[in-house]
Design a protein around this motif. Sequence first.
Motif, PDB file in Angstrom:
ATOM      1  N   ASP A 147       0.802  -1.237   0.000  1.00 45.28           N
ATOM      2  CA  ASP A 147       0.000   0.000   0.000  1.00 45.28           C
ATOM      3  C   ASP A 147       0.837   1.292   0.000  1.00 45.28           C
ATOM      4  OD1 ASP A 147       0.876  -0.024   2.625  1.00 45.28           O
ATOM      5  OD2 ASP A 147      -1.097   0.329   3.525  1.00 45.28           O
ATOM      6  N   ILE A 148       2.146   1.170  -0.215  1.00 50.90           N
ATOM      7  CA  ILE A 148       2.971   2.390  -0.279  1.00 50.90           C
ATOM      8  C   ILE A 148       3.716   2.439  -1.606  1.00 50.90           C
ATOM      9  CG2 ILE A 148       4.950   3.634   0.714  1.00 50.90           C
ATOM     10  CD1 ILE A 148       4.122   2.636   3.451  1.00 50.90           C
ATOM     11  N   LYS A 149       3.573   3.560  -2.297  1.00 50.40           N
ATOM     12  CA  LYS A 149       4.304   3.745  -3.568  1.00 50.40           C
ATOM     13  C   LYS A 149       5.333   4.857  -3.404  1.00 50.40           C
ATOM     14  CE  LYS A 149       0.757   2.224  -6.847  1.00 50.40           C
ATOM     15  NZ  LYS A 149       1.348   0.983  -7.348  1.00 50.40           N
ATOM     16  N   LEU A 150       6.463   4.649  -4.062  1.00 55.22           N
ATOM     17  CA  LEU A 150       7.493   5.690  -4.132  1.00 55.22           C
ATOM     18  C   LEU A 150       7.322   6.410  -5.465  1.00 55.22           C
ATOM     19  CD1 LEU A 150      10.241   7.108  -3.536  1.00 55.22           C
ATOM     20  CD2 LEU A 150      11.357   5.107  -4.503  1.00 55.22           C
ATOM     21  N   LEU A 151       7.122   7.715  -5.373  1.00 57.55           N
ATOM     22  CA  LEU A 151       6.910   8.536  -6.559  1.00 57.55           C
ATOM     23  C   LEU A 151       8.149   9.386  -6.766  1.00 57.55           C
ATOM     24  CD1 LEU A 151       4.460   9.028  -8.330  1.00 57.55           C
ATOM     25  CD2 LEU A 151       3.743  10.838  -6.776  1.00 57.55           C
ATOM     26  N   ARG A 152       8.850   9.161  -7.886  1.00 58.72           N
ATOM     27  CA  ARG A 152      10.054   9.967  -8.147  1.00 58.72           C
ATOM     28  C   ARG A 152       9.745  10.918  -9.283  1.00 58.72           C
ATOM     29  NH1 ARG A 152      15.629  10.230  -7.301  1.00 58.72           N
ATOM     30  NH2 ARG A 152      16.849  10.736  -9.145  1.00 58.72           N
ATOM     31  N   MET A 153       9.955  12.216  -9.043  1.00 56.67           N
ATOM     32  CA  MET A 153       9.591  13.224 -10.036  1.00 56.67           C
ATOM     33  C   MET A 153      10.795  14.086 -10.402  1.00 56.67           C
ATOM     34  SD  MET A 153       6.077  14.001  -8.115  1.00 56.67           S
ATOM     35  CE  MET A 153       6.898  13.517  -6.633  1.00 56.67           C
ATOM     36  N   LYS A 154      10.885  14.383 -11.690  1.00 58.95           N
ATOM     37  CA  LYS A 154      12.023  15.169 -12.198  1.00 58.95           C
ATOM     38  C   LYS A 154      11.551  16.594 -12.429  1.00 58.95           C
ATOM     39  CE  LYS A 154      15.908  15.480 -15.002  1.00 58.95           C
ATOM     40  NZ  LYS A 154      16.247  16.812 -14.487  1.00 58.95           N
ATOM     41  N   HIS A 198      15.342  16.546  -8.338  1.00 67.68           N
ATOM     42  CA  HIS A 198      14.326  15.504  -8.184  1.00 67.68           C
ATOM     43  C   HIS A 198      13.590  15.678  -6.862  1.00 67.68           C
ATOM     44  CE1 HIS A 198      16.635  13.205 -11.175  1.00 67.68           C
ATOM     45  NE2 HIS A 198      15.474  12.622 -11.402  1.00 67.68           N
ATOM     46  N   ILE A 199      12.377  15.161  -6.826  1.00 66.09           N
ATOM     47  CA  ILE A 199      11.655  15.070  -5.548  1.00 66.09           C
ATOM     48  C   ILE A 199      11.122  13.646  -5.454  1.00 66.09           C
ATOM     49  CG2 ILE A 199       9.525  15.739  -4.348  1.00 66.09           C
ATOM     50  CD1 ILE A 199      11.228  18.063  -4.205  1.00 66.09           C
ATOM     51  N   GLU A 200      11.295  13.031  -4.284  1.00 65.07           N
ATOM     52  CA  GLU A 200      10.684  11.715  -4.065  1.00 65.07           C
ATOM     53  C   GLU A 200       9.687  11.812  -2.919  1.00 65.07           C
ATOM     54  OE1 GLU A 200      14.427   8.896  -5.527  1.00 65.07           O
ATOM     55  OE2 GLU A 200      13.716   8.740  -3.468  1.00 65.07           O
ATOM     56  N   LEU A 201       8.539  11.161  -3.100  1.00 69.82           N
ATOM     57  CA  LEU A 201       7.511  11.100  -2.059  1.00 69.82           C
ATOM     58  C   LEU A 201       7.130   9.644  -1.841  1.00 69.82           C
ATOM     59  CD1 LEU A 201       5.087  13.883  -3.433  1.00 69.82           C
ATOM     60  CD2 LEU A 201       6.967  14.199  -1.814  1.00 69.82           C
ATOM     61  N   LEU A 202       6.753   9.304  -0.615  1.00 72.05           N
ATOM     62  CA  LEU A 202       6.247   7.956  -0.317  1.00 72.05           C
ATOM     63  C   LEU A 202       4.772   8.110   0.023  1.00 72.05           C
ATOM     64  CD1 LEU A 202       9.211   6.764   1.910  1.00 72.05           C
ATOM     65  CD2 LEU A 202       8.506   5.732  -0.269  1.00 72.05           C
ATOM     66  N   ILE A 203       3.915   7.504  -0.801  1.00 73.00           N
ATOM     67  CA  ILE A 203       2.482   7.776  -0.636  1.00 73.00           C
ATOM     68  C   ILE A 203       1.732   6.485  -0.316  1.00 73.00           C
ATOM     69  CG2 ILE A 203       0.429   8.694  -1.785  1.00 73.00           C
ATOM     70  CD1 ILE A 203       2.216  10.698  -3.132  1.00 73.00           C
ATOM     71  N   ARG A 204       1.122   6.492   0.892  1.00 71.55           N
ATOM     72  CA  ARG A 204       0.375   5.304   1.334  1.00 71.55           C
ATOM     73  C   ARG A 204      -1.091   5.439   0.921  1.00 71.55           C
ATOM     74  NH1 ARG A 204      -2.777   3.302   5.462  1.00 71.55           N
ATOM     75  NH2 ARG A 204      -2.944   5.337   6.459  1.00 71.55           N
ATOM     76  N   LEU A 205      -1.618   4.370   0.342  1.00 68.34           N
ATOM     77  CA  LEU A 205      -3.011   4.392  -0.110  1.00 68.34           C
ATOM     78  C   LEU A 205      -3.956   4.453   1.083  1.00 68.34           C
ATOM     79  CD1 LEU A 205      -5.035   4.106  -2.492  1.00 68.34           C
ATOM     80  CD2 LEU A 205      -4.990   1.653  -2.075  1.00 68.34           C
ATOM     81  N   VAL A 206      -4.805   5.491   1.108  1.00 58.42           N
ATOM     82  CA  VAL A 206      -5.887   5.569   2.093  1.00 58.42           C
ATOM     83  C   VAL A 206      -7.147   5.130   1.351  1.00 58.42           C
ATOM     84  CG1 VAL A 206      -7.291   7.144   3.479  1.00 58.42           C
ATOM     85  CG2 VAL A 206      -4.817   7.439   3.407  1.00 58.42           C
ATOM     86  N   PRO A 207      -7.763   3.992   1.726  1.00 55.24           N
ATOM     87  CA  PRO A 207      -8.919   3.531   0.954  1.00 55.24           C
ATOM     88  C   PRO A 207      -9.980   4.628   0.836  1.00 55.24           C
ATOM     89  CG  PRO A 207      -8.209   1.859   2.514  1.00 55.24           C
ATOM     90  CD  PRO A 207      -7.431   3.094   2.834  1.00 55.24           C
ATOM     91  N   GLY A 208     -10.394   4.935  -0.380  1.00 52.74           N
ATOM     92  CA  GLY A 208     -11.400   5.976  -0.609  1.00 52.74           C
ATOM     93  C   GLY A 208     -10.806   7.376  -0.628  1.00 52.74           C
ATOM     94  N   GLY A 209      -9.529   7.524  -0.359  1.00 53.20           N
ATOM     95  CA  GLY A 209      -8.896   8.851  -0.314  1.00 53.20           C
ATOM     96  C   GLY A 209      -8.711   9.407  -1.723  1.00 53.20           C
ATOM     97  N   HIS A 216      -2.254   6.105  -6.746  1.00 57.01           N
ATOM     98  CA  HIS A 216      -2.117   4.644  -6.834  1.00 57.01           C
ATOM     99  C   HIS A 216      -2.803   4.037  -8.057  1.00 57.01           C
ATOM    100  CE1 HIS A 216      -0.209   3.147  -2.998  1.00 57.01           C
ATOM    101  NE2 HIS A 216      -0.244   4.459  -2.818  1.00 57.01           N
ATOM    102  N   THR A 217      -3.826   4.710  -8.596  1.00 60.48           N
ATOM    103  CA  THR A 217      -4.558   4.043  -9.681  1.00 60.48           C
ATOM    104  C   THR A 217      -4.644   4.836 -10.987  1.00 60.48           C
ATOM    105  OG1 THR A 217      -6.703   4.925  -9.004  1.00 60.48           O
ATOM    106  CG2 THR A 217      -6.051   2.832  -8.008  1.00 60.48           C
ATOM    107  N   VAL A 218      -4.411   6.145 -10.938  1.00 63.77           N
ATOM    108  CA  VAL A 218      -4.584   6.948 -12.155  1.00 63.77           C
ATOM    109  C   VAL A 218      -3.226   7.394 -12.724  1.00 63.77           C
ATOM    110  CG1 VAL A 218      -5.625   9.062 -13.106  1.00 63.77           C
ATOM    111  CG2 VAL A 218      -6.819   7.788 -11.303  1.00 63.77           C
ATOM    112  N   LEU A 219      -2.371   7.857 -11.852  1.00 68.13           N
ATOM    113  CA  LEU A 219      -1.089   8.442 -12.280  1.00 68.13           C
ATOM    114  C   LEU A 219      -0.181   7.412 -12.959  1.00 68.13           C
ATOM    115  CD1 LEU A 219       0.270  11.259 -11.948  1.00 68.13           C
ATOM    116  CD2 LEU A 219       1.479  10.303  -9.991  1.00 68.13           C
ATOM    117  N   GLN A 220       0.447   7.843 -14.031  1.00 67.75           N
ATOM    118  CA  GLN A 220       1.337   6.946 -14.789  1.00 67.75           C
ATOM    119  C   GLN A 220       2.721   7.579 -14.911  1.00 67.75           C
ATOM    120  OE1 GLN A 220       0.304   4.000 -16.229  1.00 67.75           O
ATOM    121  NE2 GLN A 220      -1.732   4.318 -15.329  1.00 67.75           N
TER     122      GLN A 220
END
Length: 368
Positions: A147-154, A198-209, A216-220
């Motif tokens: 339930d945690i994704k690492l998002l790396r952005m340039k 770069h910026i990195e974030l760790l994003i935990r899925l909150v059900p219904g958030g 977690h489901t839209v961003l590519q």
Amino acid sequence: MDFSVILRTVGSLALISGALSIIISVAEKVLNNYGTCELDINQGQKKLSVQGGSSLLSTLAAEKIFIPSACGGKATCGLCKVQVLEGAGPLLPTEEPYISQQEREEHMRLSCQIKVKGNMRLMIPEELFNIREYICRVESITDMTYDIKLLRMKLPEGETVTFKAGQFMQFYTKPYGKVKEEVFRAYSISSKASEHDHIELLIRLVPGGICTTYVHTVLQEADQVRLSGPYGDFYLRGDCEELIMIAGGSGLAPIRSLVYDVIEKGLPHKMRFFFGANTVRDLYYMEEFAQIERDYPQFKFIPCVARPEPQDNWTGETGFVTVALENQVDSGDGKEAYLCGSPGMLDACIKILKDKGFTDQTIFYDKF
Ligand SMILES: Cc1cc2nc3c(=O)[nH]c(=O)nc-3n(C[C@H](O)[C@H](O)[C@H](O)COP(=O)(O)OP(=O)(O)OC[C@H]3O[C@@H](n4cnc5c(N)ncnc54)[C@H](O)[C@@H]3O)c2cc1C
Ligand code: FES
């Protein structure tokens, strides 16, 4: 009743409700037309002419002045306080829980709750003018746990970001599915403060958030995202010999950044990082922290698993992070504590730390 009578009745009702909604929207436009309003910031340092009718928070954001805000304007975080010397009207019930008696006397207000309805005089701390907006490209999205994704952005070519390890950014979603409007939420930066592109974030899925479902489901990968920041006062003070770091879940993010900051700057502090997980499935970055421990004797990593299963063959600390804290930290002498995680876990840890002699001046935290 005759069917044609029913049809005529339904038709007339539809016409009446249509007409009413037109009247209401015209009335709203007329009544809420506050025209052009003048905002005087810091006694004439900045003067803005803005269209009235929106919240002070979003009016300032449209002028590229970003006030910290974690809840997206829902009056639940209390971070968006601004000193309004004139033009804010009386304190609103939604503001009351967040504004202390002293803050009332200083004219502090929640900028997400008050609307710009006329001329205003504001005081905004200088450092907030350094907060900027970044349009980044998603370089990678990595599953760290279930339930945690690492998002790396340039950041865009040639642009840089400067932040203090421990601070957070605001992440803006785009409308998706039934969510018709952009929302924004706060996320602690997990990357090194020495990485400026770069910026990195760790994003935990909150059900219904709204935001976490988007991530977690839209961003590519390769999508563009909007961020603003950096914000927050959760950063290293370091007026001590040892840093006690405590995190759970995605609260690991700012602690990771802090650990690297101490190491990269060659600071002398000893560090102990207590990481609380419910199950072995909730652990992540294990090899990385084990490697830091091997490379830097000043750093000790203490993962604690509350409910390991026999098949996990878990050999580390078992039980809540509070147990390890109770057993392994003797006193608050010469130490500062940095905590990040859920309110329940943090409150329990802070109580133990205070019993051991830590004080409000030596405990720093971000709760979420
Ligand atoms: C300073 C700061 C730093 C933060 N850093 C991080 C970070 O690094 N990583 C991270 O994952 N989150 C972080 N957060 C939390 C983040 O800002 C969002 O609140 C969270 O991701 C939920 O957003 P959402 O839009 O998905 O949920 P929303 O649509 O806002 O909420 C949906 C529902 O879930 C509930 N809810 C909201 N948040 C939580 C939660 N954390 N746990 C359980 N229920 C919740 C709400 O009350 C609501 O009922 C941070 C918050 C703050 C204030
Ligand atoms: S933005 Fe959270 S209280 Fe105003």
